[in-house]
Write a protein that holds these residues in place. Structure first.
Motif, short mmCIF file in Angstrom:
data_model
loop_
_atom_site.label_atom_id
_atom_site.label_comp_id
_atom_site.label_asym_id
_atom_site.label_seq_id
_atom_site.Cartn_x
_atom_site.Cartn_y
_atom_site.Cartn_z
N MET A 94 0.83 -1.20 0.00
CA MET A 94 0.00 0.00 0.00
C MET A 94 0.87 1.26 0.00
N THR A 95 1.92 1.24 0.80
CA THR A 95 2.82 2.39 0.88
C THR A 95 3.50 2.64 -0.45
N GLU A 96 3.93 1.58 -1.11
CA GLU A 96 4.56 1.72 -2.42
C GLU A 96 3.60 2.34 -3.43
N GLN A 97 2.34 1.90 -3.40
CA GLN A 97 1.35 2.43 -4.34
C GLN A 97 1.12 3.93 -4.10
N ILE A 98 1.02 4.31 -2.82
CA ILE A 98 0.78 5.72 -2.48
C ILE A 98 1.97 6.58 -2.90
N LEU A 99 3.18 6.14 -2.56
CA LEU A 99 4.36 6.93 -2.88
C LEU A 99 4.56 7.02 -4.39
N ASN A 100 4.28 5.94 -5.11
CA ASN A 100 4.40 5.96 -6.57
C ASN A 100 3.38 6.91 -7.20
N SER A 101 2.23 7.06 -6.54
CA SER A 101 1.19 7.94 -7.08
C SER A 101 1.59 9.41 -7.02
N PHE A 102 2.62 9.74 -6.21
CA PHE A 102 3.07 11.13 -6.11
C PHE A 102 3.72 11.62 -7.40
N VAL A 103 4.02 10.67 -8.29
CA VAL A 103 4.54 11.06 -9.61
C VAL A 103 3.46 11.82 -10.37
N ASP A 104 2.21 11.46 -10.10
CA ASP A 104 1.05 12.11 -10.73
C ASP A 104 0.62 13.27 -9.84
N SER A 105 0.73 14.49 -10.36
CA SER A 105 0.42 15.67 -9.56
C SER A 105 -1.02 15.67 -9.06
N GLU A 106 -1.94 15.06 -9.82
CA GLU A 106 -3.34 15.06 -9.41
C GLU A 106 -3.53 14.31 -8.09
N HIS A 107 -2.87 13.16 -7.94
CA HIS A 107 -2.97 12.41 -6.70
C HIS A 107 -2.40 13.20 -5.53
N THR A 108 -1.29 13.89 -5.78
CA THR A 108 -0.66 14.68 -4.72
C THR A 108 -1.58 15.82 -4.30
N LEU A 109 -2.21 16.47 -5.25
CA LEU A 109 -3.11 17.58 -4.95
C LEU A 109 -4.35 17.08 -4.19
N LEU A 110 -4.80 15.87 -4.48
CA LEU A 110 -5.94 15.32 -3.76
C LEU A 110 -5.62 15.14 -2.28
N PHE A 111 -4.38 14.76 -1.98
CA PHE A 111 -3.97 14.67 -0.59
C PHE A 111 -4.06 16.03 0.08
N LEU A 112 -3.63 17.06 -0.64
CA LEU A 112 -3.67 18.42 -0.08
C LEU A 112 -5.11 18.88 0.15
N ILE A 113 -6.01 18.53 -0.76
CA ILE A 113 -7.42 18.88 -0.60
C ILE A 113 -7.98 18.24 0.67
N MET A 114 -7.61 17.00 0.93
CA MET A 114 -8.06 16.33 2.15
C MET A 114 -7.53 17.02 3.39
N ILE A 115 -6.28 17.48 3.33
CA ILE A 115 -5.70 18.21 4.46
C ILE A 115 -6.45 19.51 4.69
N GLN A 116 -6.74 20.23 3.61
CA GLN A 116 -7.51 21.48 3.73
C GLN A 116 -8.88 21.21 4.34
N ALA A 117 -9.52 20.16 3.88
CA ALA A 117 -10.86 19.84 4.36
C ALA A 117 -10.83 19.46 5.84
N SER A 118 -9.73 18.87 6.29
CA SER A 118 -9.63 18.41 7.67
C SER A 118 -9.24 19.53 8.63
N THR A 119 -8.62 20.58 8.12
CA THR A 119 -8.06 21.60 9.01
C THR A 119 -8.76 22.95 8.94
N SER A 120 -9.58 23.16 7.92
CA SER A 120 -10.24 24.46 7.76
C SER A 120 -11.63 24.46 8.37
N CYS A 185 11.32 17.25 -4.93
CA CYS A 185 11.52 16.65 -3.60
C CYS A 185 11.73 15.14 -3.70
N PRO A 186 12.83 14.62 -3.14
CA PRO A 186 13.04 13.17 -3.19
C PRO A 186 12.05 12.45 -2.28
N ILE A 187 11.40 11.44 -2.82
CA ILE A 187 10.43 10.67 -2.06
C ILE A 187 11.08 9.39 -1.56
#
Length: 208
Positions: A94-120, A185-187
């Motif tokens: 699971m960790t490998e799949q998540i880290l590999n998905s960071f190559v795709d900017s859309e997946h990375t941005l979705l993580f940020l959206i979740m952080i915004q939703a959780s903290t705002s 950024c090195p992952i």
């Protein structure tokens, strides 16, 4: 040949996806409060009115993106549960799949959206309900069975499983933020990220 109604539906779906992708970029850059529909329209290369033709508000768009992010996270956990192997091997996959998905900017941005939703505080009521409602659908809670199984097997350190799950996702979210701010950024690989969770005495886990 596809009927005209089918072609029209395909066009509508493609247009909505175009708007959602543009909104993801703008929300990540400016946050939901500061974002305007006109910003999303500009990013998508569409008219202000056309965006309103597909969505009623920026809040509706934000809610859809949060749902997409949540569903994406839960799906990868479900796939990990179905992965053949020990609990630690499931977590590693699971960790490998998540880290590999960071190559795709859309997946990375979705993580940020979740952080915004959780903290705002200034998020739509629908999003608050989604995040605070059924906790069995949260990534942390969905990962607990894998962690607990790993502890029973002696592969994962003996600590509060909720604390371990929260720590795991804090790593993931932190890496996502770094990747957005610093694209080069090195992952780390999964071995490095999982190192603090592994019970070296009870695990047959080997670094590759």
């Amino acid at each position: 040949m596809p009927r005209k109604s089918e072609l029209n539906q395909e066009l509508r779906d493609a247009r909505k996806e175009q708007i959602l992708k543009a909104a993801l970029i703008v929300f990540a850059r400016r946050g939901m409060v500061a974002t305007k529909i006109s910003d999303i329209a500009k990013e998508a290369g569409l008219s202000h009115g056309l965006v309103y033709h597909y969505f009623n508000s920026k809040e509706e768009i934000f809610s859809l993106l949060v749902k997409k992010a949540a569903n994406s996270s839960i799906e990868i956990i479900q796939q990990a549960n179905a992965f053949k192997g020990t609990p630690l091997e499931k977590l590693r996959w699971m960790t490998e799949q998540i880290l590999n998905s960071f190559v795709d900017s859309e997946h990375t941005l979705l993580f940020l959206i979740m952080i915004q939703a959780s903290t705002s505080d200034a998020i739509p009521a629908e999003v608050k309900e989604l995040l605070t409602g059924d906790q069995s659908l949260s990534p942390v809670m969905c990962t607990l069975p894998i962690i607990a199984a790993g502890q029973e097997k002696g592969e994962i350190i003996s600590a509060n499983p909720v604390t371990l799950a929260v720590t795991y996702y804090a790593f993931i979210q932190g890496l996502a933020i770094n990747k957005i701010q610093w694209p080069e950024c090195p992952i780390p690989d999964a071995n490095l990220l999982l190192k603090i969770f592994i019970n070296e005495k009870g695990s047959s886990y080997h670094h590759e």
